[in-house]
Design an enzyme around this catalytic site. Sequence first.
Site, PDB file in Angstrom:
ATOM      1  CG  HIS A   4      -2.005  -0.998   1.170  1.00 12.47           C
ATOM      2  ND1 HIS A   4      -1.837  -2.284   1.626  1.00 12.47           N
ATOM      3  CD2 HIS A   4      -3.259  -0.924   0.704  1.00 12.47           C
ATOM      4  CE1 HIS A   4      -2.963  -2.960   1.440  1.00 12.47           C
ATOM      5  NE2 HIS A   4      -3.839  -2.156   0.890  1.00 12.47           N
ATOM      6  NE  ARG A  26     -14.711  -2.569  -2.103  1.00 14.42           N
ATOM      7  CZ  ARG A  26     -15.081  -3.323  -1.097  1.00 14.42           C
ATOM      8  NH1 ARG A  26     -14.241  -3.585  -0.117  1.00 14.42           N
ATOM      9  NH2 ARG A  26     -16.290  -3.821  -1.056  1.00 14.42           N
ATOM     10  CB  SER A  34     -13.282  -1.740   2.992  1.00  9.11           C
ATOM     11  OG  SER A  34     -12.416  -2.821   3.146  1.00  9.11           O
ATOM     12  CE1 TYR A  90     -13.377  -7.240  -4.297  1.00 11.97           C
ATOM     13  CE2 TYR A  90     -15.390  -5.939  -4.302  1.00 11.97           C
ATOM     14  CZ  TYR A  90     -14.709  -7.090  -3.966  1.00 11.97           C
ATOM     15  OH  TYR A  90     -15.361  -8.081  -3.285  1.00 11.97           O
ATOM     16  CG  PHE A 126     -15.662 -12.133  -1.233  1.00 14.16           C
ATOM     17  CD1 PHE A 126     -14.695 -11.212  -0.877  1.00 14.16           C
ATOM     18  CD2 PHE A 126     -16.579 -12.532  -0.277  1.00 14.16           C
ATOM     19  CE1 PHE A 126     -14.633 -10.697   0.405  1.00 14.16           C
ATOM     20  CE2 PHE A 126     -16.537 -12.023   1.016  1.00 14.16           C
ATOM     21  CZ  PHE A 126     -15.563 -11.092   1.353  1.00 14.16           C
ATOM     22  CG  MET A 129      -9.884 -15.459  -2.481  1.00 17.53           C
ATOM     23  SD  MET A 129      -9.633 -13.949  -3.396  1.00 17.53           S
ATOM     24  CE  MET A 129      -8.571 -13.042  -2.306  1.00 17.53           C
ATOM     25  NE  ARG A 140     -16.608  -4.861   6.211  1.00 20.78           N
ATOM     26  CZ  ARG A 140     -17.849  -4.407   6.000  1.00 20.78           C
ATOM     27  NH1 ARG A 140     -18.821  -4.835   6.745  1.00 20.78           N
ATOM     28  NH2 ARG A 140     -18.108  -3.529   5.068  1.00 20.78           N
ATOM     29  CE  LYS A 141     -22.005  -6.254   5.492  1.00 21.18           C
ATOM     30  NZ  LYS A 141     -22.998  -5.167   5.422  1.00 21.18           N
ATOM     31  N   GLY A 142     -17.413  -8.331   0.726  1.00 19.33           N
ATOM     32  CA  GLY A 142     -17.070  -8.521  -0.680  1.00 19.33           C
ATOM     33  C   GLY A 142     -18.107  -8.018  -1.663  1.00 19.33           C
TER      34      GLY A 142
END
Length: 180
Positions: A4, A26, A34, A90, A126, A129, A140-142
């Site tokens: 990052h 994203r 997120s 994303y 997702f 993974m 988390r939610k994707g």
Amino acid sequence: MMSHEPVDVLPRQIFEGKGRVLFVMRNPKDSAVSFWNFIKDRQFLEEYEKWDTFFEAYLRSDMLNGNWFDYNLPYYEQHRNKKNFLFLTYEEMKLDHKGCVVRICDFLSRPLSEEQVDKVVENTTFSSMKATKQKFNVTRKGIVGDWKSRFTVAQNKRFDAIYNQRMEGSALAKRIIFET
């Protein structure tokens, strides 16, 4: 290597065309939600425990690595036409998973058979993974559009005004998808 790091700290060889950079971003609203959940769930940076406090900081440039615009725009604007950079979002990957896998394979000069591509797609969904046990789970939610569960109407309006101002004239604006 996953990183990052801001664009100005990458090794100079990257800018000389050595190595390849797959840059995945994203949309900034879902990124905010997120990032907030990431910080909150790990209980560091206690000043951001409340969404409203985090939201205010997210809009400023003093956020870790700057805000979304400070981080993503320099990468995209300076390197989008370089052969050793591939930019994906994303949201693009959610909309055309297989197509993005093929683009990545082409970018890396690693052709795969149809069967191999299908296997990569299957293993990089997702849900696949999320089911994989990892030491440091960041899934988390994707979903695309989760920002609607956190942004107030006023926050959304304010963010949109900043977004429109900061993205004016940027080719990146055409690629950002807030809902699918």
